[in-house]
Scaffold this motif. Structure first.
Motif, PDB file in Angstrom:
ATOM      1  N   ALA A   1       0.833  -1.125  -0.149  1.00  0.00           N
ATOM      2  CA  ALA A   1       0.083   0.542  -0.027  1.00  0.00           C
ATOM      3  C   ALA A   1       1.189   0.988   0.108  1.00  0.00           C
ATOM      4  O   ALA A   1       1.050   2.209  -0.888  1.00  0.00           O
ATOM      5  CB  ALA A   1      -0.606  -0.267   1.460  1.00  0.00           C
ATOM      6  N   LEU A   2       1.604   1.434   0.833  1.00  0.00           N
ATOM      7  CA  LEU A   2       2.934   2.206   1.060  1.00  0.00           C
ATOM      8  C   LEU A   2       3.766   2.658  -0.231  1.00  0.00           C
ATOM      9  O   LEU A   2       3.833   3.828  -1.189  1.00  0.00           O
ATOM     10  CB  LEU A   2       3.815   2.463   2.409  1.00  0.00           C
ATOM     11  CG  LEU A   2       4.726   3.269   2.033  1.00  0.00           C
ATOM     12  CD1 LEU A   2       3.824   5.127   2.554  1.00  0.00           C
ATOM     13  CD2 LEU A   2       5.571   2.922   2.743  1.00  0.00           C
ATOM     14  N   GLN A   3       3.766   1.411  -1.005  1.00  0.00           N
ATOM     15  CA  GLN A   3       4.679   2.057  -2.451  1.00  0.00           C
ATOM     16  C   GLN A   3       3.729   2.280  -3.670  1.00  0.00           C
ATOM     17  O   GLN A   3       3.863   3.213  -3.892  1.00  0.00           O
ATOM     18  CB  GLN A   3       5.259   0.616  -3.203  1.00  0.00           C
ATOM     19  CG  GLN A   3       6.275  -0.081  -2.586  1.00  0.00           C
ATOM     20  CD  GLN A   3       6.684  -1.743  -2.244  1.00  0.00           C
ATOM     21  OE1 GLN A   3       5.798  -1.957  -3.144  1.00  0.00           O
ATOM     22  NE2 GLN A   3       8.129  -2.190  -2.467  1.00  0.00           N
ATOM     23  N   ILE A   4       2.396   2.078  -3.674  1.00  0.00           N
ATOM     24  CA  ILE A   4       1.531   2.377  -4.155  1.00  0.00           C
ATOM     25  C   ILE A   4       1.081   3.935  -4.096  1.00  0.00           C
ATOM     26  O   ILE A   4       1.191   4.475  -4.766  1.00  0.00           O
ATOM     27  CB  ILE A   4       0.196   1.677  -4.467  1.00  0.00           C
ATOM     28  CG1 ILE A   4      -0.038   0.365  -5.294  1.00  0.00           C
ATOM     29  CG2 ILE A   4      -1.244   1.617  -5.631  1.00  0.00           C
ATOM     30  CD1 ILE A   4      -0.781  -0.471  -4.499  1.00  0.00           C
ATOM     31  N   HIS A   5       0.488   4.275  -2.585  1.00  0.00           N
ATOM     32  CA  HIS A   5       0.129   5.344  -2.496  1.00  0.00           C
ATOM     33  C   HIS A   5       1.759   6.906  -2.518  1.00  0.00           C
ATOM     34  O   HIS A   5       0.860   7.124  -2.911  1.00  0.00           O
ATOM     35  CB  HIS A   5       0.369   5.296  -0.396  1.00  0.00           C
ATOM     36  CG  HIS A   5       0.193   6.464  -0.282  1.00  0.00           C
ATOM     37  ND1 HIS A   5      -1.564   7.621  -0.051  1.00  0.00           N
ATOM     38  CD2 HIS A   5       0.506   7.966   0.008  1.00  0.00           C
ATOM     39  CE1 HIS A   5      -1.859   8.438   0.091  1.00  0.00           C
ATOM     40  NE2 HIS A   5      -0.410   8.527   0.590  1.00  0.00           N
ATOM     41  N   SER A   6       2.288   6.213  -2.633  1.00  0.00           N
ATOM     42  CA  SER A   6       3.470   7.260  -2.307  1.00  0.00           C
ATOM     43  C   SER A   6       4.440   7.349  -3.063  1.00  0.00           C
ATOM     44  O   SER A   6       4.629   8.406  -3.899  1.00  0.00           O
ATOM     45  CB  SER A   6       5.193   6.675  -1.346  1.00  0.00           C
ATOM     46  OG  SER A   6       5.086   5.553  -1.795  1.00  0.00           O
ATOM     47  N   GLY A   7       3.668   6.614  -4.483  1.00  0.00           N
ATOM     48  CA  GLY A   7       3.801   6.778  -6.048  1.00  0.00           C
ATOM     49  C   GLY A   7       3.327   8.071  -6.475  1.00  0.00           C
ATOM     50  O   GLY A   7       3.429   8.915  -7.328  1.00  0.00           O
ATOM     51  N   SER A   8       2.035   8.434  -6.205  1.00  0.00           N
ATOM     52  CA  SER A   8       1.361   9.449  -6.370  1.00  0.00           C
ATOM     53  C   SER A   8       1.389  10.354  -4.759  1.00  0.00           C
ATOM     54  O   SER A   8      -0.219  10.776  -5.299  1.00  0.00           O
ATOM     55  CB  SER A   8      -0.534   8.559  -7.228  1.00  0.00           C
ATOM     56  OG  SER A   8      -1.144   8.408  -5.759  1.00  0.00           O
ATOM     57  N   CYS A   9       2.040  10.477  -4.256  1.00  0.00           N
ATOM     58  CA  CYS A   9       1.644  11.569  -3.208  1.00  0.00           C
ATOM     59  C   CYS A   9       3.129  12.211  -3.355  1.00  0.00           C
ATOM     60  O   CYS A   9       4.005  11.703  -2.556  1.00  0.00           O
ATOM     61  CB  CYS A   9       1.349  10.924  -1.848  1.00  0.00           C
ATOM     62  SG  CYS A   9       1.224  11.663  -0.652  1.00  0.00           S
ATOM     63  N   GLU A  10       2.614  13.831  -2.615  1.00  0.00           N
ATOM     64  CA  GLU A  10       3.702  13.990  -3.065  1.00  0.00           C
ATOM     65  C   GLU A  10       4.620  14.490  -1.640  1.00  0.00           C
ATOM     66  O   GLU A  10       5.808  14.421  -1.943  1.00  0.00           O
ATOM     67  CB  GLU A  10       3.902  15.582  -3.984  1.00  0.00           C
ATOM     68  CG  GLU A  10       5.174  16.827  -4.200  1.00  0.00           C
ATOM     69  CD  GLU A  10       4.849  18.014  -4.734  1.00  0.00           C
ATOM     70  OE1 GLU A  10       5.404  18.727  -4.806  1.00  0.00           O
ATOM     71  OE2 GLU A  10       3.688  18.441  -5.189  1.00  0.00           O
ATOM     72  N   PRO A  11       3.761  14.623  -0.595  1.00  0.00           N
ATOM     73  CA  PRO A  11       4.596  14.846   0.021  1.00  0.00           C
ATOM     74  C   PRO A  11       4.839  13.874   0.698  1.00  0.00           C
ATOM     75  O   PRO A  11       5.949  13.609   1.906  1.00  0.00           O
ATOM     76  CB  PRO A  11       3.005  14.960   1.410  1.00  0.00           C
ATOM     77  CG  PRO A  11       2.090  15.304   0.713  1.00  0.00           C
ATOM     78  CD  PRO A  11       1.937  15.154  -1.264  1.00  0.00           C
ATOM     79  N   CYS A  12       4.558  12.470   0.566  1.00  0.00           N
ATOM     80  CA  CYS A  12       5.907  11.011   1.020  1.00  0.00           C
ATOM     81  C   CYS A  12       6.836  11.318  -0.129  1.00  0.00           C
ATOM     82  O   CYS A  12       7.561  10.482   0.435  1.00  0.00           O
ATOM     83  CB  CYS A  12       4.876   9.270   0.934  1.00  0.00           C
ATOM     84  SG  CYS A  12       3.507   9.902   1.628  1.00  0.00           S
ATOM     85  N   VAL A  13       6.625  11.471  -1.315  1.00  0.00           N
ATOM     86  CA  VAL A  13       8.158  11.576  -1.906  1.00  0.00           C
ATOM     87  C   VAL A  13       9.015  12.326  -1.429  1.00  0.00           C
ATOM     88  O   VAL A  13      10.042  12.254  -0.823  1.00  0.00           O
ATOM     89  CB  VAL A  13       7.991  12.176  -3.404  1.00  0.00           C
ATOM     90  CG1 VAL A  13       8.838  12.188  -4.106  1.00  0.00           C
ATOM     91  CG2 VAL A  13       6.580  11.222  -4.158  1.00  0.00           C
ATOM     92  N   ILE A  14       8.625  13.129  -0.645  1.00  0.00           N
ATOM     93  CA  ILE A  14       9.501  14.244  -0.274  1.00  0.00           C
ATOM     94  C   ILE A  14      10.011  14.209   1.306  1.00  0.00           C
ATOM     95  O   ILE A  14      10.675  14.091   1.789  1.00  0.00           O
ATOM     96  CB  ILE A  14       8.677  16.070  -0.234  1.00  0.00           C
ATOM     97  CG1 ILE A  14       8.607  16.336  -1.726  1.00  0.00           C
ATOM     98  CG2 ILE A  14       9.608  16.720   0.916  1.00  0.00           C
ATOM     99  CD1 ILE A  14       7.642  17.529  -1.744  1.00  0.00           C
ATOM    100  N   ASP A  15       8.999  13.198   2.233  1.00  0.00           N
ATOM    101  CA  ASP A  15       8.818  13.454   3.639  1.00  0.00           C
ATOM    102  C   ASP A  15       7.614  12.245   4.717  1.00  0.00           C
ATOM    103  O   ASP A  15       6.556  13.731   4.126  1.00  0.00           O
ATOM    104  CB  ASP A  15       9.283  15.209   4.230  1.00  0.00           C
ATOM    105  CG  ASP A  15       9.387  13.801   6.146  1.00  0.00           C
ATOM    106  OD1 ASP A  15       9.823  13.103   6.658  1.00  0.00           O
ATOM    107  OD2 ASP A  15       9.564  15.409   6.715  1.00  0.00           O
ATOM    108  N   HIS A  16       7.654  11.530   4.595  1.00  0.00           N
ATOM    109  CA  HIS A  16       6.306  10.522   4.943  1.00  0.00           C
ATOM    110  C   HIS A  16       5.647  10.980   6.184  1.00  0.00           C
ATOM    111  O   HIS A  16       4.781  10.836   5.648  1.00  0.00           O
ATOM    112  CB  HIS A  16       6.924   8.928   4.575  1.00  0.00           C
ATOM    113  CG  HIS A  16       7.378   8.570   5.909  1.00  0.00           C
ATOM    114  ND1 HIS A  16       8.916   8.439   6.219  1.00  0.00           N
ATOM    115  CD2 HIS A  16       6.882   8.029   7.271  1.00  0.00           C
ATOM    116  CE1 HIS A  16       9.165   8.140   6.838  1.00  0.00           C
ATOM    117  NE2 HIS A  16       7.860   8.179   7.678  1.00  0.00           N
TER     118      HIS A  16
END
Length: 104
Positions: free
Chosen positions: A71-86
Motif C-alpha cells: 500500500a505504501l509503494q502504491i500510495h507514495s508513487g502518487s503522493c507528493e508529500p510522501c515522496v518528499i517526507d512521509h
C-alpha cells in the motif's frame, strides 16, 4: 488506523470473512496463520461492514508488513508529500508505522 489508511490496504471483502477474522482473532488476510495474540497481531482498528456490524480487524505480522508495504509503494508513487517526507502525510506515516510495528 483511520478509514483513509484502511482504504489503502488491500482488505478482503468483509462479507467473505469468518467470524474469527471479523473480530480480530485471526488474520484478516489469512485465517490459516492461527490465533492472534497482542504480541503476534497488528491492530487495524474498527471497520464498518456493509451489514451494519463493526469488524475489529487484525493481521498477523507477516501479512501486516506485506500489505502495508504494498500500500505504501502504491500510495507514495502518487503522493507528493510522501515522496518528499512521509511524515508530512498522515496515511503514509500510518503505513510506515504499521510496517515498523510488524517487524517487532
Amino acid at each position: 488506523m483511520t478509514a483513509a489508511v484502511l482504504d489503502l490496504l488491500a482488505l478482503p471483502d468483509l462479507d467473505g470473512l469468518t467470524d474469527l477474522q471479523r473480530r480480530g482473532a485471526t488474520c484478516v488476510w489469512n485465517s490459516g496463520h492461527g490465533a492472534l495474540t497482542t504480541t503476534t497481531a497488528v491492530d487495524l482498528g474498527e471497520y464498518p461492514a456493509g451489514d451494519g456490524t463493526v469488524c475489529f480487524l487484525r493481521a498477523c505480522k507477516a501479512c501486516g508488513q506485506r500489505f502495508a508495504l504494498e500500500a505504501l509503494q502504491i500510495h507514495s508513487g502518487s503522493c507528493e508529500p510522501c515522496v518528499i517526507d512521509h511524515r508530512q502525510c498522515p496515511p503514509g506515516l500510518a503505513l510506515v508505522r504499521m510496517i515498523r510495528d510488524a517487524r517487532r
